[in-house]
Write a protein that holds these residues in place. Structure first.
Motif, short mmCIF file in Angstrom:
data_model
loop_
_atom_site.label_atom_id
_atom_site.label_comp_id
_atom_site.label_asym_id
_atom_site.label_seq_id
_atom_site.Cartn_x
_atom_site.Cartn_y
_atom_site.Cartn_z
N ASP A 1 32.92 34.69 -62.28
CA ASP A 1 34.02 33.58 -62.36
C ASP A 1 34.25 33.11 -61.08
O ASP A 1 35.11 32.95 -60.25
N PHE B 1 30.09 30.94 -74.54
CA PHE B 1 30.71 31.92 -75.26
C PHE B 1 31.50 31.70 -76.47
O PHE B 1 31.56 32.14 -77.63
N VAL C 1 37.71 37.52 -70.62
CA VAL C 1 38.03 36.83 -71.70
C VAL C 1 38.67 38.03 -72.91
O VAL C 1 38.13 39.28 -72.87
N HIS D 1 31.33 32.47 -80.54
CA HIS D 1 32.50 33.45 -81.13
C HIS D 1 33.59 32.84 -81.55
O HIS D 1 34.37 33.42 -82.47
N GLU E 1 34.04 39.26 -62.65
CA GLU E 1 33.24 38.53 -63.87
C GLU E 1 34.51 37.88 -64.64
O GLU E 1 35.90 38.18 -64.46
N LEU F 1 31.77 40.11 -70.83
CA LEU F 1 31.14 38.78 -70.61
C LEU F 1 30.74 38.85 -69.15
O LEU F 1 31.48 38.55 -68.02
N PHE G 1 29.54 37.73 -66.46
CA PHE G 1 29.22 36.18 -65.78
C PHE G 1 30.25 36.14 -64.61
O PHE G 1 31.38 36.21 -64.86
N ALA H 1 28.80 29.21 -69.09
CA ALA H 1 29.10 30.40 -69.77
C ALA H 1 30.28 30.53 -70.79
O ALA H 1 30.21 30.98 -71.66
N ILE H 2 31.36 29.75 -70.23
CA ILE H 2 32.38 29.82 -71.01
C ILE H 2 32.33 28.84 -72.13
O ILE H 2 32.70 29.32 -73.26
#
Length: 553
Positions: free
Chosen positions: A518, A433, A545, A437, A542, A514, A516, A429-430
């Motif tokens: 953690d 992302f 960010v 972006h 989550e 985000l 997702f 996910a990190i």
């Protein structure tokens, strides 16, 4: 199981091998089938989860190896460090000196063949794990002539989920395990009179040191002590002294200076020793040798404990040697400040050999009992977990879930579920992302997980993590806050958390949604206490960010 022991006279230097065919004399279709199953379990979807923090450290260094030939921690933009930049000297060109290099060059070889791909980076290590399965079979079959015992040992290792998890990771664990098996194979050969097994032992010691010197230090002295106790008649002291001297001269002494081992001696803490030993023995019972089996063997070998009465059977003698080596290794590792399951991973083949021998012995008394024991050992963790629960010995992590190895389960089913269905890894996910972006040239301050970002996302300047203090005047374009608050060896906040705590994020930054979970580590497969096979349901915190106001995504 009735024990037969003897104290009179030495046993032959080399045990009889009534069933020792040449390697290519006859194909063992059972072994071939088992290796095919092991290959599927080790290589299938090998790249489904990205490298987690420790693997990414090796991967970033391996990337630099392909550029410069040496493992430098600085690529001109980012610095690889998890020890507040203790791993190198900036004046020395950032040459990596904290840990041995074999794992770095193995991963570089994988990248050279398959490109900068996750599966390619892990492939050499999975291959070493596969060879460990083969060498477990080979060691038993070659030296004790028992095909059934050899196949059962290799099967138990193949179905050992902690071994599979570690074998699929791009770190030294699987290569170190294979080298240990090579060395033990050579020890059981006629090294007292022939130079070939002596040379194999010597090169094994050198490779083991450069795979991981802690593994070398925990194995070499304890294996020697176990050999003296169990095989005193095999101690050819002149050759042994030559072996020790050559290993010190070729590997240990140069390695002390190359890896600056003295810099890590300050981490010793005598107060941690009792807890470390307790937790290592708990791990042994939970994931390696169930407590009831250990208790039965301790009773069987009580004569060895009280008066050094050694079994006359060569196979049982080696199993006793393995048990003594395991116990001594855990006692040694107890004095090491940090405690991780990965430090005992090289003992898993010996545990498989020991357990298979128990099944083989039980077969002669009760075939039904032997089949039941093999089923419990190969396909469940009931014999390991349930007694620990009843005795209230288990020290589970707070995030324990009933679908983890710390609860009653069918481990291989959990493992297969993850392979087939995948897992929503936090590092995925990190990485996705910031790939979507962030723009090249932007600065990301990450409190943890910065090394996977360095490897997978090109063009970003990445700070934070465990690198140490963030340079004054830094104005990051992106901030990644993590759920877990980390402190360094002096119990102070790591620089990244200290820096973000001082920032006014709500004033200068905007929170980017985000959704997702953690999770702390992602694919942390080096500790079966913490590995998730099936995603945990909400609620979970989550990922957090923040994007600096005015920064265009």
């Amino acid at each position: 199981m009735q024990s037969t022991t003897t104290t009179a006279g030495p046993i032959p230097a080399t045990p009889p091998r009534p069933d020792r065919p040449g390697f290519f004399a006859r194909l063992d279709w059972g072994l071939l089938l088992l290796l095919a199953v092991a290959a599927c379990l080790l290589f299938y979807n090998l790249g489904q989860r990205p490298f987690w923090q420790d693997e990414a450290e090796t991967a970033c260094l391996a990337k630099n190896v392909l550029k410069t030939g040496l493992p430098y921690a600085y690529d001109g933009v980012n610095v690889v460090s998890q020890e507040e930049e203790r791993e190198f000297d900036k004046t020395g060109g950032y040459l990596w000196r904290w840990s041995p290099w074999i794992q770095i060059y193995l991963q570089a070889a994988g990248f050279a063949v398959g490109g900068f791909d996750t599966a390619a980076g892990r492939a050499p290590f999975a291959l070493a794990a596969l060879l460990s399965v083969f060498w477990t079979y080979r060691l038993v079959r070659r030296h004790f002539g028992d095909r059934s015992w050899a196949l059962m040992a290799a099967t138990l290792l193949t179905l050992c989920v902690p071994f599979l998890l570690i074998g699929r990771q791009a770190r030294y664990y699987a290569p170190g395990t294979l080298i240990v098996l090579w060395t033990l194979d050579a020890f059981l050969s006629d090294w007292q009179h022939r130079w070939r097994p002596w040379l194999v032992t010597f090169f094994g010691m050198v490779l083991l040191f450069h795979a991981n010197y802690l593994l070398f230090l925990s194995f070499a002295p304890t294996a020697l002590a176990a050999a003296v106790l169990v095989y005193p008649e095999r101690m050819a002291w002149r050759r042994l002294a030559l072996l020790a001297g050559a290993t010190l001269a070729v590997a240990v002494v140069p390695g002390i200076f190359l890896y600056r081992i003295g810099r890590q001696s300050g981490m010793f803490d005598v107060l941690l020793v009792p807890e470390n030993m307790m937790l290592y023995f708990a791990d042994l019972c939970m994931f390696c040798i169930p407590l009831p089996v250990s208790a039965a063997l301790a009773w069987r070998w009580r004569g060895f404990v009280t008066r050094l009465a050694r079994p006359s059977d060569p196979g049982e003698r080696f199993v006793l040697f393995s048990a003594v080596l395991i116990v001594l290794s855990l006692l040694f590792l107890g004095i090491v400040p940090q405690r991780f399951f990965r430090y005992i991973a090289h003992l898993l083949p010996l545990c498989a050999i020991l357990l298979a021998w128990c099944v083989r012995r039980l077969w002669g008394f009760s075939r039904v009992s032997a089949v039941l024991l093999f089923f419990l050992l190969a396909f469940t963790n009931w014999l390991a977990v349930y007694p620990m629960e009843r005795l209230k010995i288990v020290n589970r992590p707070w995030q324990n879930d009933f679908r983890m190895l710390t609860s009653l389960n069918f481990p291989i089913k959990l493992f297969a579920t993850e392979l087939v269905c995948g897992y929503p890894d936090v590092n995925t996910a990190i990485i996705d992302f910031f790939k979507a972006h962030a723009k090249p040239g932007q600065t990301v301050l990450a409190e943890y997980g910065e090394l996977p970002l360095m490897f997978y996302v090109d063009g970003l300047h990445i700070l934070g993590g465990l690198q140490g203090p963030v340079p004054e005047g830094t104005v990051p374009d992106w901030v990644l806050r993590r759920r877990v608050v980390r402190v360094n060896r002096d119990r102070f906040l790591f620089g990244a958390r200290e820096f973000t705590d001082a920032m006014d994020l709500s004033r200068d930054y905007e929170r980017v949604p985000l959704a997702f979970p953690d999770e702390t580590f992602g694919n942390r497969t080096d500790d079966p206490n913490h590995h998730y096979f099936i995603a945990v349901e909400a609620p979970q915190k989550e990922l957090e960010v923040w994007r600096r106001k005015g920064v265009t995504p």
